[in-house]
Design a protein around this motif. Structure first.
Motif, PDB file in Angstrom:
ATOM      1  N   LEU A  79       0.821  -1.209   0.000  1.00  0.00           N
ATOM      2  CA  LEU A  79       0.000   0.000   0.000  1.00  0.00           C
ATOM      3  C   LEU A  79       0.853   1.257   0.000  1.00  0.00           C
ATOM      4  O   LEU A  79       1.706   1.424   0.849  1.00  0.00           O
ATOM      5  CB  LEU A  79      -0.906  -0.001   1.241  1.00  0.00           C
ATOM      6  N   LEU A  81       0.767   5.459   0.036  1.00  0.00           N
ATOM      7  CA  LEU A  81      -0.076   6.618   0.324  1.00  0.00           C
ATOM      8  C   LEU A  81       0.389   7.867  -0.407  1.00  0.00           C
ATOM      9  O   LEU A  81      -0.119   8.957  -0.152  1.00  0.00           O
ATOM     10  CB  LEU A  81      -0.069   6.899   1.831  1.00  0.00           C
ATOM     11  N   TYR A  84      -1.918  10.410  -1.849  1.00  0.00           N
ATOM     12  CA  TYR A  84      -2.746  11.117  -0.872  1.00  0.00           C
ATOM     13  C   TYR A  84      -1.898  12.032   0.008  1.00  0.00           C
ATOM     14  O   TYR A  84      -2.372  13.066   0.470  1.00  0.00           O
ATOM     15  CB  TYR A  84      -3.490  10.109   0.006  1.00  0.00           C
ATOM     16  N   GLU A 128      -9.959  12.585   2.386  1.00  0.00           N
ATOM     17  CA  GLU A 128      -9.481  11.488   1.551  1.00  0.00           C
ATOM     18  C   GLU A 128      -8.159  10.938   2.095  1.00  0.00           C
ATOM     19  O   GLU A 128      -7.977   9.724   2.216  1.00  0.00           O
ATOM     20  CB  GLU A 128      -9.306  11.949   0.103  1.00  0.00           C
ATOM     21  N   PHE A 129      -7.245  11.857   2.434  1.00  0.00           N
ATOM     22  CA  PHE A 129      -5.984  11.414   3.025  1.00  0.00           C
ATOM     23  C   PHE A 129      -6.236  10.710   4.352  1.00  0.00           C
ATOM     24  O   PHE A 129      -5.671   9.647   4.642  1.00  0.00           O
ATOM     25  CB  PHE A 129      -5.062  12.608   3.254  1.00  0.00           C
ATOM     26  N   SER A 131      -8.913   9.121   5.419  1.00  0.00           N
ATOM     27  CA  SER A 131      -9.536   7.808   5.286  1.00  0.00           C
ATOM     28  C   SER A 131      -8.551   6.769   4.763  1.00  0.00           C
ATOM     29  O   SER A 131      -8.592   5.608   5.183  1.00  0.00           O
ATOM     30  CB  SER A 131     -10.758   7.888   4.356  1.00  0.00           C
ATOM     31  N   GLN A 132      -7.669   7.173   3.860  1.00  0.00           N
ATOM     32  CA  GLN A 132      -6.682   6.231   3.341  1.00  0.00           C
ATOM     33  C   GLN A 132      -5.666   5.843   4.419  1.00  0.00           C
ATOM     34  O   GLN A 132      -5.280   4.669   4.523  1.00  0.00           O
ATOM     35  CB  GLN A 132      -5.956   6.837   2.134  1.00  0.00           C
ATOM     36  N   ARG A 135      -7.376   3.497   6.757  1.00  0.00           N
ATOM     37  CA  ARG A 135      -7.519   2.179   6.146  1.00  0.00           C
ATOM     38  C   ARG A 135      -6.250   1.343   6.341  1.00  0.00           C
ATOM     39  O   ARG A 135      -6.309   0.177   6.736  1.00  0.00           O
ATOM     40  CB  ARG A 135      -7.811   2.323   4.657  1.00  0.00           C
ATOM     41  N   VAL A 136      -5.106   1.961   6.093  1.00  0.00           N
ATOM     42  CA  VAL A 136      -3.831   1.253   6.259  1.00  0.00           C
ATOM     43  C   VAL A 136      -3.617   0.903   7.729  1.00  0.00           C
ATOM     44  O   VAL A 136      -3.227  -0.217   8.065  1.00  0.00           O
ATOM     45  CB  VAL A 136      -2.666   2.107   5.739  1.00  0.00           C
TER      46      VAL A 136
END
Length: 353
Positions: A79, A81, A84, A128-129, A131-132, A135-136
């Motif tokens: 993953l 980022l 983002y 957006e950043f 939430s990403q 998620r990680v």
């Protein structure tokens, strides 16, 4: 971003960058971290530029703790980022607000540049950043505490390093990919074989009294076994020993009692005298001593390695060999080796190519 009522001071961008790149999470305490950093510096540190009190920057320069299982490590390795991170950081730089604590540094052009920003996770407005990153984090720590804060470093223009952390865990990303992680642990979580390996190495360093052993951290990098970080408190100072899980390889020995204790010297003349004596030690002589100590302390054979003195420091040797990770050694004005470390980071870099 929050402004300080006091006039800003300046700091060399190279100095701050090198401190962040070199500094690991404090292995026993904040004071131990500061001592180790001062011991490793070849010149007295310059004063930093804050936009808040000194404590904020001390926190911003220190990574806290995390551990990733191999499965988790493989998950996060896939993953990135970066797509983002860049918009988020650029927005922080362009539109500072009261929720971000910042550090600036003076570049070679004489201008003051953004270097570090720290913000509470809940205060991040870029959803957006946010939430990403969440998620990680959830994939790595499905049952762990949430993220408390995010720290962003900009080493070069548009080159960002971030750290997400809480009081117990943290993970660091460089250009969107994880490279370093930690978690606070207790001795009951460390295998007996690793403890025995650390004890054996400690007794080989010297006859130090009033010793007390503790282990409070475990480090993980991509494609590597975790590393336990032991601290031995003695009547003459701390001795730090790192042991790799499963292999029980000693990956670092740092014996402060054997050093010149440069951080304690207020006399500039004495400091410079020790520096000059250290510089004058012949390469062949200190190489021979390091090879002997590496074998005794770590069962590490450096005999057929190439060796050179590090240009940027007066007290450091670098050992290199094709196909093997490099090793570094620190030595004193008396030709005593007090630190040897295997550069495990190189294994991570090779593994993620």
């Amino acid at each position: 971003m929050r402004r300080s009522p006091n006039p800003s001071k300046t700091v060399s961008i190279h100095q701050v960058e090198q401190m962040i790149r070199d500094t690991e999470t404090p292995e026993h305490s904040m004071s131990q971290q500061i001592i180790e950093k001062l011991e490793s510096k070849s010149v007295p540190p310059q004063k930093p530029v804050f936009t808040r009190r000194a404590g904020v920057i001390a926190v911003a320069l220190v990574a806290f703790c995390v551990f990733l299982t191999p499965v988790m490590a493989q998950t996060i390795e896939r993953l990135s980022l970066l797509e983002y991170i860049n918009p988020f950081v650029k927005e922080v730089k362009k539109n500072p607000n009261q929720k971000v604590d910042t550090l600036y540094a003076q570049g070679l052009d004489g201008n003051k540049h953004f270097h570090t920003g720290m913000i509470r996770f809940d205060d991040i407005e870029d959803q957006e950043f946010k939430s990403q990153l969440q998620r990680v984090w959830n994939e790595i720590f499905p049952q762990g505490e949430g993220i408390n804060e995010v720290i962003v470093y900009e080493y070069r223009a548009n080159t960002f390093h971030i750290e997400a952390r809480n009081e117990n865990r943290s993970i660091e990303f460089d250009q969107g990919n994880w490279f370093y992680a930690k978690q606070t642990i207790g001795e009951n979580q460390v295998p007996e074989a690793a403890k025995d390996a650390a004890d054996q190495a400690f007794h080989k360093v010297g006859d130090f009294k009033q010793s007390k052993r503790s282990v409070s951290q475990m480090i993980l990098r991509p494609n590597q076994n975790p590393v336990y970080k032991f601290v031995y408190e003695t009547n003459k100072g701390s001795i730090l020993i790192d042991v790799q899980k499963d292999t029980n390889q000693i990956t670092r020995v740092l014996a402060f009692p054997l050093s010149d204790h440069l951080y304690k010297l207020d006399d500039k003349n004495k400091y410079q005298d020790l520096v000059e004596k250290t510089k004058a030690i012949e390469l062949d002589k200190i190489r021979e001593e390091t090879v002997k100590q590496a074998k005794a302390w770590m069962n590490l054979d450096l005999t057929d390695y190439n060796v050179s003195k590090l240009e940027s420091r007066f007290d450091t040797l670098t050992f290199t060999k094709a196909g093997s990770p490099a090793a570094t050694a620190l030595f004193t004005s008396k030709g005593t080796v007090y630190c040897i470390e295997i550069e495990l980071q190189e294994l991570s870099e090779k593994g993620t190519d």
